[in-house]
Design a protein around this motif. Structure first.
Motif, PDB file in Angstrom:
ATOM      1  N   THR A 274       0.810  -1.208  -0.311  1.00 57.57           N
ATOM      2  CA  THR A 274       0.100   0.325   0.027  1.00 57.57           C
ATOM      3  C   THR A 274       1.054   1.147   0.116  1.00 57.57           C
ATOM      4  OG1 THR A 274      -0.543   0.027   2.384  1.00 57.57           O
ATOM      5  CG2 THR A 274      -1.792  -1.053   1.279  1.00 57.57           C
TER       6      THR A 274
ATOM      7  N   GLU B 110      -8.279   5.550   5.433  1.00 54.87           N
ATOM      8  CA  GLU B 110      -7.951   4.280   4.682  1.00 54.87           C
ATOM      9  C   GLU B 110      -6.859   3.537   5.192  1.00 54.87           C
ATOM     10  OE1 GLU B 110      -8.287   1.541   0.541  1.00 54.87           O
ATOM     11  OE2 GLU B 110      -7.965   4.025  -0.202  1.00 54.87           O
ATOM     12  N   HIS B 111      -5.702   4.254   4.687  1.00 57.00           N
ATOM     13  CA  HIS B 111      -4.734   3.185   5.300  1.00 57.00           C
ATOM     14  C   HIS B 111      -4.519   3.232   7.157  1.00 57.00           C
ATOM     15  CE1 HIS B 111      -0.416   2.707   5.984  1.00 57.00           C
ATOM     16  NE2 HIS B 111      -0.220   3.369   6.545  1.00 57.00           N
TER      17      HIS B 111
ATOM     18  N   ALA C 258     -13.279   7.898   5.494  1.00 64.60           N
ATOM     19  CA  ALA C 258     -13.237   8.872   5.051  1.00 64.60           C
ATOM     20  C   ALA C 258     -13.566  10.449   5.361  1.00 64.60           C
ATOM     21  CB  ALA C 258     -13.446   8.619   3.246  1.00 64.60           C
TER      22      ALA C 258
END
Length: 222
Positions: free
Chosen positions: A16, A73-74, A79
């Motif tokens: 990612t 998201e990480h 969001a």
């Protein structure tokens, strides 16, 4: 230069990792003083600038921050509904030391570094300088098969060398508390196929994990 650790090595090891995620990590610590404009500052400068108008313990323990969609998201959180608005962080993240910015910068391209992370805390927050390794000492750790040893296991074995012990017993126990985050700051429960032990100590006072709720902040405030 800040998160240039987000290089080819990081992308291979952590799927990612990306340049956009790298940039997304910058505003979080700076949001403590309502300044999200840091784009090319280095890590110590951001730390100093962000703490200028904030209590030092707040900097280590804040529970909300400005994050954009990639960083949310990480972190495994929704969001943001509004750009630039602070929101509550997940319970396993508290303060600058659990930010993606710090965790990625204080890691190797393909693995974590409890030593680097602990050294930064000692030198930058506790004003305890650490001497460089003695000359001609091998500071590398062996590569081991999956399931044989964690990063912590290897460092604890390394610290049994009298030439290395004096510094590692100061740095590593702090960094162990951050082993629940990988080299780009994502939460994890396993390292090299084995469960992670994220307990640590500071000046003999134990703490459970990277939230540093009691033992760590008690020592910093002395």
């Amino acid at each position: 230069m800040i998160l240039n650790n987000c290089d080819v090595g990081h992308r291979r090891a952590f799927v990612t990792a990306s340049t956009s995620l790298n940039k997304s990590s910058l505003p979080e610590p700076a949001s403590l003083n309502n300044n999200s404009s840091n784009s090319e500052s280095d890590l110590p400068h951001i730390a100093a600038k962000s703490t200028a108008s904030a209590n030092a313990l707040d900097f280590l323990t804040y529970g909300e921050a400005v994050v954009d969609a990639p960083l949310a998201e990480h972190y495994g959180m929704p969001a943001p509904a509004e750009e630039g608005a602070a929101q509550a962080l997940p319970g396993d993240r508290r303060g600058y030391l659990t930010s993606g910015l710090f965790l990625t910068t204080m890691a190797h391209p393909d693995k974590t570094s409890p030593t680097r992370r602990g050294k930064f805390v000692l030198e930058r927050f506790l004003c305890q300088p650490i001497a460089p390794p003695p000359p001609n000492v091998d500071v590398s750790l062996p590569e081991v098969p999956e399931g044989e040893a964690t990063r912590r296991d290897l460092l604890e074995a390394h610290a049994t060398d009298p030439a290395c012990a004096g510094c590692h017993i100061q740095m590593d126990p702090i960094g162990y508390a951050l082993e629940g985050f990988d080299g780009i700051g994502q939460v994890r429960g396993m390292d090299n196929g084995l469960p992670i032990d994220s307990t640590g100590t500071l000046d003999g006072v134990p703490f459970e994990d990277a939230t540093f709720d009691a033992g760590f902040t008690q020592n910093v405030s002395m």
